[in-house]
Design a protein around this motif. Structure first.
Motif, PDB file in Angstrom:
ATOM      1  N   MET A   1       3.644  19.747  44.497  1.00 50.32           N
ATOM      2  CA  MET A   1       3.855  20.756  43.454  1.00 50.32           C
ATOM      3  C   MET A   1       5.515  21.235  43.366  1.00 50.32           C
ATOM      4  SD  MET A   1       0.995  21.630  42.012  1.00 50.32           S
ATOM      5  CE  MET A   1       1.256  23.262  41.107  1.00 50.32           C
ATOM      6  N   MET A   2       6.166  21.398  44.515  1.00 50.75           N
ATOM      7  CA  MET A   2       7.483  21.565  44.527  1.00 50.75           C
ATOM      8  C   MET A   2       8.252  20.502  43.855  1.00 50.75           C
ATOM      9  SD  MET A   2       8.269  23.738  47.986  1.00 50.75           S
ATOM     10  CE  MET A   2       9.930  23.418  47.679  1.00 50.75           C
ATOM     11  N   ASP A   3       7.591  19.303  43.970  1.00 52.48           N
ATOM     12  CA  ASP A   3       8.124  17.755  43.549  1.00 52.48           C
ATOM     13  C   ASP A   3       8.257  18.023  42.147  1.00 52.48           C
ATOM     14  OD1 ASP A   3       9.328  14.984  44.447  1.00 52.48           O
ATOM     15  OD2 ASP A   3       8.232  14.839  42.781  1.00 52.48           O
ATOM     16  N   LEU A   4       7.064  18.284  41.617  1.00 50.36           N
ATOM     17  CA  LEU A   4       6.763  18.558  40.012  1.00 50.36           C
ATOM     18  C   LEU A   4       7.335  19.650  39.537  1.00 50.36           C
ATOM     19  CD1 LEU A   4       2.819  17.762  39.916  1.00 50.36           C
ATOM     20  CD2 LEU A   4       4.607  16.279  39.646  1.00 50.36           C
ATOM     21  N   ALA A   5       7.643  20.872  40.365  1.00 53.04           N
ATOM     22  CA  ALA A   5       8.398  21.801  39.713  1.00 53.04           C
ATOM     23  C   ALA A   5       9.964  21.610  39.777  1.00 53.04           C
ATOM     24  CB  ALA A   5       8.365  22.860  40.874  1.00 53.04           C
ATOM     25  N   ALA A   6      10.404  20.786  40.485  1.00 53.89           N
ATOM     26  CA  ALA A   6      11.970  20.173  40.347  1.00 53.89           C
ATOM     27  C   ALA A   6      12.173  19.409  39.343  1.00 53.89           C
ATOM     28  CB  ALA A   6      12.182  19.512  41.800  1.00 53.89           C
ATOM     29  N   ARG A   7      10.957  18.693  38.860  1.00 55.95           N
ATOM     30  CA  ARG A   7      11.257  17.698  37.617  1.00 55.95           C
ATOM     31  C   ARG A   7      10.567  18.431  36.629  1.00 55.95           C
ATOM     32  NH1 ARG A   7      11.573  15.729  41.867  1.00 55.95           N
ATOM     33  NH2 ARG A   7      12.764  13.529  42.579  1.00 55.95           N
ATOM     34  N   TYR A   8      10.318  19.736  36.251  1.00 57.53           N
ATOM     35  CA  TYR A   8       9.508  20.282  35.327  1.00 57.53           C
ATOM     36  C   TYR A   8      10.341  19.998  34.094  1.00 57.53           C
ATOM     37  CZ  TYR A   8       7.557  24.064  32.266  1.00 57.53           C
ATOM     38  OH  TYR A   8       6.852  24.834  31.138  1.00 57.53           O
ATOM     39  N   GLY A   9       9.923  19.725  32.827  1.00 59.85           N
ATOM     40  CA  GLY A   9      10.659  19.503  31.489  1.00 59.85           C
ATOM     41  C   GLY A   9      10.849  17.932  31.491  1.00 59.85           C
ATOM     42  N   ASP A  10      10.942  17.109  32.533  1.00 64.12           N
ATOM     43  CA  ASP A  10      11.206  15.709  32.453  1.00 64.12           C
ATOM     44  C   ASP A  10       9.868  14.992  32.025  1.00 64.12           C
ATOM     45  OD1 ASP A  10      13.650  16.358  33.266  1.00 64.12           O
ATOM     46  OD2 ASP A  10      13.203  15.695  35.466  1.00 64.12           O
ATOM     47  N   LYS A  11       9.856  13.698  32.049  1.00 60.58           N
ATOM     48  CA  LYS A  11       8.652  12.759  31.962  1.00 60.58           C
ATOM     49  C   LYS A  11       7.775  13.199  32.976  1.00 60.58           C
ATOM     50  CE  LYS A  11      10.662   8.961  33.830  1.00 60.58           C
ATOM     51  NZ  LYS A  11      10.862   7.211  33.851  1.00 60.58           N
ATOM     52  N   PRO A  12       6.509  12.736  32.606  1.00 59.54           N
ATOM     53  CA  PRO A  12       5.604  12.965  33.986  1.00 59.54           C
ATOM     54  C   PRO A  12       5.806  12.054  35.059  1.00 59.54           C
ATOM     55  CG  PRO A  12       4.405  12.332  31.876  1.00 59.54           C
ATOM     56  CD  PRO A  12       5.756  12.068  31.634  1.00 59.54           C
ATOM     57  N   THR A  13       5.467  12.496  36.384  1.00 64.77           N
ATOM     58  CA  THR A  13       5.861  11.839  37.591  1.00 64.77           C
ATOM     59  C   THR A  13       4.516  11.060  38.214  1.00 64.77           C
ATOM     60  OG1 THR A  13       7.558  13.837  38.043  1.00 64.77           O
ATOM     61  CG2 THR A  13       6.771  12.404  40.019  1.00 64.77           C
ATOM     62  N   SER A  14       4.750  10.025  38.692  1.00 65.36           N
ATOM     63  CA  SER A  14       3.614   9.201  39.375  1.00 65.36           C
ATOM     64  C   SER A  14       3.301   9.564  40.541  1.00 65.36           C
ATOM     65  CB  SER A  14       3.958   7.920  39.383  1.00 65.36           C
ATOM     66  OG  SER A  14       4.897   7.504  40.313  1.00 65.36           O
ATOM     67  N   LEU A  15       2.221   9.795  41.206  1.00 69.04           N
ATOM     68  CA  LEU A  15       2.013  10.213  42.507  1.00 69.04           C
ATOM     69  C   LEU A  15       2.539   9.067  43.329  1.00 69.04           C
ATOM     70  CD1 LEU A  15      -1.757  11.331  42.556  1.00 69.04           C
ATOM     71  CD2 LEU A  15       0.228  12.881  42.520  1.00 69.04           C
ATOM     72  N   LYS A  16       2.563   7.833  42.822  1.00 64.95           N
ATOM     73  CA  LYS A  16       3.370   7.071  44.014  1.00 64.95           C
ATOM     74  C   LYS A  16       4.855   7.299  44.314  1.00 64.95           C
ATOM     75  CE  LYS A  16       4.334   1.984  44.412  1.00 64.95           C
ATOM     76  NZ  LYS A  16       4.219   0.626  43.900  1.00 64.95           N
ATOM     77  N   SER A  17       5.526   7.856  43.224  1.00 67.94           N
ATOM     78  CA  SER A  17       6.500   8.306  43.368  1.00 67.94           C
ATOM     79  C   SER A  17       7.036   9.336  44.087  1.00 67.94           C
ATOM     80  CB  SER A  17       7.628   8.368  41.793  1.00 67.94           C
ATOM     81  OG  SER A  17       6.977   9.466  41.371  1.00 67.94           O
ATOM     82  N   VAL A  18       6.040  10.425  44.246  1.00 69.04           N
ATOM     83  CA  VAL A  18       6.184  11.532  45.134  1.00 69.04           C
ATOM     84  C   VAL A  18       5.759  11.029  46.410  1.00 69.04           C
ATOM     85  CG1 VAL A  18       5.032  13.742  45.428  1.00 69.04           C
ATOM     86  CG2 VAL A  18       5.356  13.116  43.301  1.00 69.04           C
ATOM     87  N   ALA A  19       4.792  10.296  46.417  1.00 61.58           N
ATOM     88  CA  ALA A  19       4.478   9.947  47.969  1.00 61.58           C
ATOM     89  C   ALA A  19       5.705   9.121  48.390  1.00 61.58           C
ATOM     90  CB  ALA A  19       3.435   9.020  47.839  1.00 61.58           C
ATOM     91  N   GLU A  20       6.328   8.262  47.891  1.00 61.13           N
ATOM     92  CA  GLU A  20       7.397   7.506  48.320  1.00 61.13           C
ATOM     93  C   GLU A  20       8.654   8.569  48.845  1.00 61.13           C
ATOM     94  OE1 GLU A  20       8.457   4.763  45.232  1.00 61.13           O
ATOM     95  OE2 GLU A  20       6.612   3.398  45.726  1.00 61.13           O
TER      96      GLU A  20
END
Length: 126
Positions: A1-20
């Motif tokens: 959730m913090m990773d998505l929060a840090a990228r809020y307003g950007d394009k969608p984030t893949s779970l693969k990139s978060v996992a990496e």
């Protein structure tokens, strides 16, 4: 959730990139994101450049929101009504204090805390 929060307003984030980025299992993240999506905290975007985004701004989502979805009600200890009244009251006060902190700490706050000061002092995975 913090990773998505840090990228809020950007394009969608893949779970693969978060996992990496966080050395986590993509399968594990898939299990976490389903209830978060069902609770309306994240939304999925389909397509070649799809992924996940926060459904609301990081300032509107609290740590308490996330923990309740993933872990259930906030109760540090379960006690029975027949237990000593003093102990019950102590645990109620502890629960209420924890709940207050979680409900007044947003994802935005957590991201700010993790970028200020000593990087090794706390690690937040919410």
């Amino acid at each position: 959730m913090m990773d998505l929060a840090a990228r809020y307003g950007d394009k969608p984030t893949s779970l693969k990139s978060v996992a990496e980025r966080h050395s986590l299992s993509e399968h594990y993240l898939e299990q976490l994101v389903a209830p978060l999506r069902n609770a309306g905290l994240v939304k999925s975007v389909r397509g070649a450049h799809g992924g996940y985004k926060l459904a609301r701004s990081p300032e509107e989502i609290t740590a308490g929101d996330v923990i309740r979805v993933l872990e259930g009600p906030i109760n540090p200890v379960e006690f029975h009504e027949e237990e000593d009244r003093g102990r019950r009251e102590l645990w109620r006060r502890i629960r209420d204090a924890i709940t207050d902190v979680l409900d007044h700490t947003t994802l935005s706050d957590l991201n700010r805390y993790s970028t200020e000061g000593d990087q090794d002092s706390y690690m937040f995975y919410i």
